[in-house]
Scaffold this motif. Sequence first.
Motif, PDB file in Angstrom:
ATOM      1  N   ASN A  76      47.439  -7.088 -29.600  1.00  0.00           N
ATOM      2  CA  ASN A  76      46.837  -5.768 -28.963  1.00  0.00           C
ATOM      3  C   ASN A  76      45.545  -5.836 -30.165  1.00  0.00           C
ATOM      4  OD1 ASN A  76      48.600  -5.299 -26.957  1.00  0.00           O
ATOM      5  ND2 ASN A  76      49.964  -3.575 -28.482  1.00  0.00           N
ATOM      6  N   PHE A  77      44.196  -6.072 -29.804  1.00  0.00           N
ATOM      7  CA  PHE A  77      43.411  -5.655 -29.894  1.00  0.00           C
ATOM      8  C   PHE A  77      42.565  -4.194 -30.327  1.00  0.00           C
ATOM      9  CE2 PHE A  77      38.721  -6.485 -31.570  1.00  0.00           C
ATOM     10  CZ  PHE A  77      38.447  -6.235 -30.161  1.00  0.00           C
ATOM     11  N   THR A  78      42.222  -4.018 -31.454  1.00  0.00           N
ATOM     12  CA  THR A  78      41.489  -2.472 -31.626  1.00  0.00           C
ATOM     13  C   THR A  78      40.557  -2.493 -32.102  1.00  0.00           C
ATOM     14  OG1 THR A  78      44.099  -1.821 -32.246  1.00  0.00           O
ATOM     15  CG2 THR A  78      41.986  -0.245 -32.512  1.00  0.00           C
ATOM     16  N   ILE A  79      39.245  -2.014 -31.897  1.00  0.00           N
ATOM     17  CA  ILE A  79      38.092  -1.853 -31.843  1.00  0.00           C
ATOM     18  C   ILE A  79      38.014  -0.053 -32.821  1.00  0.00           C
ATOM     19  CG2 ILE A  79      35.835  -1.407 -31.539  1.00  0.00           C
ATOM     20  CD1 ILE A  79      35.794  -3.083 -29.473  1.00  0.00           C
ATOM     21  N   THR A  80      37.617  -0.394 -33.987  1.00  0.00           N
ATOM     22  CA  THR A  80      36.930   0.857 -34.646  1.00  0.00           C
ATOM     23  C   THR A  80      36.059   1.510 -34.559  1.00  0.00           C
ATOM     24  OG1 THR A  80      38.983   0.539 -35.946  1.00  0.00           O
ATOM     25  CG2 THR A  80      38.013   2.629 -37.255  1.00  0.00           C
ATOM     26  N   ALA A  81      35.901   2.830 -34.534  1.00  0.00           N
ATOM     27  CA  ALA A  81      34.643   3.745 -34.000  1.00  0.00           C
ATOM     28  C   ALA A  81      33.712   2.808 -33.174  1.00  0.00           C
ATOM     29  CB  ALA A  81      34.098   3.678 -35.759  1.00  0.00           C
ATOM     30  N   SER A  82      34.000   2.585 -32.111  1.00  0.00           N
ATOM     31  CA  SER A  82      32.904   1.935 -30.923  1.00  0.00           C
ATOM     32  C   SER A  82      31.668   2.414 -30.630  1.00  0.00           C
ATOM     33  CB  SER A  82      34.222   2.070 -29.465  1.00  0.00           C
ATOM     34  OG  SER A  82      34.126   3.046 -29.384  1.00  0.00           O
ATOM     35  N   GLN A  83      30.880   1.203 -30.696  1.00  0.00           N
ATOM     36  CA  GLN A  83      29.332   1.192 -30.331  1.00  0.00           C
ATOM     37  C   GLN A  83      28.858   0.723 -29.127  1.00  0.00           C
ATOM     38  OE1 GLN A  83      27.881  -0.901 -33.643  1.00  0.00           O
ATOM     39  NE2 GLN A  83      28.538  -0.320 -35.119  1.00  0.00           N
ATOM     40  N   VAL A  84      28.082   1.428 -28.608  1.00  0.00           N
ATOM     41  CA  VAL A  84      27.531   0.781 -26.808  1.00  0.00           C
ATOM     42  C   VAL A  84      27.432  -0.737 -26.932  1.00  0.00           C
ATOM     43  CG1 VAL A  84      25.435   1.234 -25.513  1.00  0.00           C
ATOM     44  CG2 VAL A  84      26.707   2.857 -26.936  1.00  0.00           C
ATOM     45  N   VAL A  85      27.372  -1.385 -27.833  1.00  0.00           N
ATOM     46  CA  VAL A  85      27.494  -2.900 -27.963  1.00  0.00           C
ATOM     47  C   VAL A  85      28.989  -3.473 -27.691  1.00  0.00           C
ATOM     48  CG1 VAL A  85      25.454  -3.010 -29.488  1.00  0.00           C
ATOM     49  CG2 VAL A  85      27.512  -2.577 -30.249  1.00  0.00           C
ATOM     50  N   ASP A  86      29.617  -2.960 -28.106  1.00  0.00           N
ATOM     51  CA  ASP A  86      31.190  -3.446 -27.698  1.00  0.00           C
ATOM     52  C   ASP A  86      30.697  -3.123 -26.249  1.00  0.00           C
ATOM     53  OD1 ASP A  86      32.363  -1.599 -30.899  1.00  0.00           O
ATOM     54  OD2 ASP A  86      31.293  -3.509 -30.495  1.00  0.00           O
ATOM     55  N   SER A  87      30.463  -2.642 -25.433  1.00  0.00           N
ATOM     56  CA  SER A  87      30.885  -2.853 -23.774  1.00  0.00           C
ATOM     57  C   SER A  87      30.987  -4.278 -23.425  1.00  0.00           C
ATOM     58  CB  SER A  87      29.400  -1.686 -23.506  1.00  0.00           C
ATOM     59  OG  SER A  87      29.893  -0.962 -23.657  1.00  0.00           O
ATOM     60  N   ALA A  88      31.777  -4.309 -22.699  1.00  0.00           N
ATOM     61  CA  ALA A  88      31.754  -6.136 -22.401  1.00  0.00           C
ATOM     62  C   ALA A  88      32.945  -5.848 -21.702  1.00  0.00           C
ATOM     63  CB  ALA A  88      31.474  -6.585 -23.988  1.00  0.00           C
ATOM     64  N   VAL A  89      33.172  -7.398 -20.836  1.00  0.00           N
ATOM     65  CA  VAL A  89      34.814  -7.481 -20.516  1.00  0.00           C
ATOM     66  C   VAL A  89      35.483  -8.560 -21.748  1.00  0.00           C
ATOM     67  CG1 VAL A  89      36.309  -8.802 -18.887  1.00  0.00           C
ATOM     68  CG2 VAL A  89      33.958  -7.088 -18.220  1.00  0.00           C
ATOM     69  N   TYR A  90      36.949  -8.376 -22.024  1.00  0.00           N
ATOM     70  CA  TYR A  90      37.645  -8.722 -23.104  1.00  0.00           C
ATOM     71  C   TYR A  90      39.007  -8.369 -22.609  1.00  0.00           C
ATOM     72  CZ  TYR A  90      34.691  -5.424 -26.504  1.00  0.00           C
ATOM     73  OH  TYR A  90      33.520  -5.537 -26.922  1.00  0.00           O
ATOM     74  N   PHE A  91      39.074 -10.692 -22.728  1.00  0.00           N
ATOM     75  CA  PHE A  91      40.386 -11.647 -22.267  1.00  0.00           C
ATOM     76  C   PHE A  91      40.574 -12.531 -23.495  1.00  0.00           C
ATOM     77  CE2 PHE A  91      38.444 -11.932 -17.943  1.00  0.00           C
ATOM     78  CZ  PHE A  91      37.503 -11.868 -17.555  1.00  0.00           C
ATOM     79  N   CYS A  92      42.182 -11.625 -22.973  1.00  0.00           N
ATOM     80  CA  CYS A  92      43.415 -12.402 -23.562  1.00  0.00           C
ATOM     81  C   CYS A  92      43.577 -14.428 -23.373  1.00  0.00           C
ATOM     82  CB  CYS A  92      43.754 -11.357 -23.906  1.00  0.00           C
ATOM     83  SG  CYS A  92      45.723 -11.631 -24.894  1.00  0.00           S
ATOM     84  N   ALA A  93      43.527 -14.623 -24.151  1.00  0.00           N
ATOM     85  CA  ALA A  93      44.728 -15.882 -23.905  1.00  0.00           C
ATOM     86  C   ALA A  93      44.930 -16.468 -24.835  1.00  0.00           C
ATOM     87  CB  ALA A  93      42.833 -16.796 -23.605  1.00  0.00           C
ATOM     88  N   LEU A  94      46.031 -17.716 -23.700  1.00  0.00           N
ATOM     89  CA  LEU A  94      47.028 -18.258 -24.620  1.00  0.00           C
ATOM     90  C   LEU A  94      46.944 -19.797 -24.432  1.00  0.00           C
ATOM     91  CD1 LEU A  94      50.633 -18.548 -25.737  1.00  0.00           C
ATOM     92  CD2 LEU A  94      50.877 -17.825 -23.488  1.00  0.00           C
ATOM     93  N   ARG A  95      47.592 -19.781 -25.621  1.00  0.00           N
ATOM     94  CA  ARG A  95      47.214 -21.826 -25.112  1.00  0.00           C
ATOM     95  C   ARG A  95      48.510 -22.673 -25.722  1.00  0.00           C
ATOM     96  NH1 ARG A  95      45.081 -25.704 -28.309  1.00  0.00           N
ATOM     97  NH2 ARG A  95      44.086 -24.359 -29.698  1.00  0.00           N
TER      98      ARG A  95
END
Lengths: 112, 116
Positions: A76-95
């Motif tokens: 899991n991925f946590t962003i603390t004190a989010s900002q507008v610039v964090d707006s995006a699509v986030y992908f988790c990936a496995l290899r």
Amino acid sequence: AQKVTQAQTEISVVEKEDVTLDCVYETRDTTYYLFWYKQPPSGELVFLIRRNSFDEQNEISGRYSWNFQKSTSSFNFTITASQVVDSAVYFCALRGNTPLVFGKGTRLSVIA
Amino acid sequence: GAVVSQHPSWVICKSGTSVKIECRSLDFQATTMFWYRQFPKQSLMLMATSNEGSKATYEQGVEKDKFLINHASLTLSTLTVTSAHPEDSSFYICSASVKRVYYEQYFGPGTRLTVT
């Protein structure tokens, strides 16, 4: 077969809130790597982190932190004190012994 | 280091024509290259894997005669979409690796294809 599940399709938060993006994976490989990528509207993938299967230490980088738990096959991925610039699509990936397999992504909107 | 470029960054073509997309590793030799396709608001799906000097390995459901992949050198791979149709409109992303499939993958910026 490798599989990555990101159950949260879209998340919307108000600026300065903390937000956690969930990722659950499946693999039969004993050695594997987990990744998080950010995809802003431009489309270019931005690498955020790589974690190998033998390293369960949590990691913090600025406002970003990652929690890897092999027992629950989660990264899991946590962003603390989010900002507008964090707006995006986030992908988790496995290899593992195959090319990268991506989850379906979580679209994060941070509202000012 | 580990920079991958794609050209063009966007292209519009007419239905029935073919379009070629180039993927280059700028500062390393890429033994293996991967092509992904991403439809709007969807995830990246692997189309094919190619090793330099060998034929590409296509994922199930990907038409190899429609999506021609050539990996002629250690720094260049091309994807040619033949007889393009509107349903081929998508975002195509390549990635390159210095070794076989289990090694680090570096991504290009993507090519947005629109077929009219």
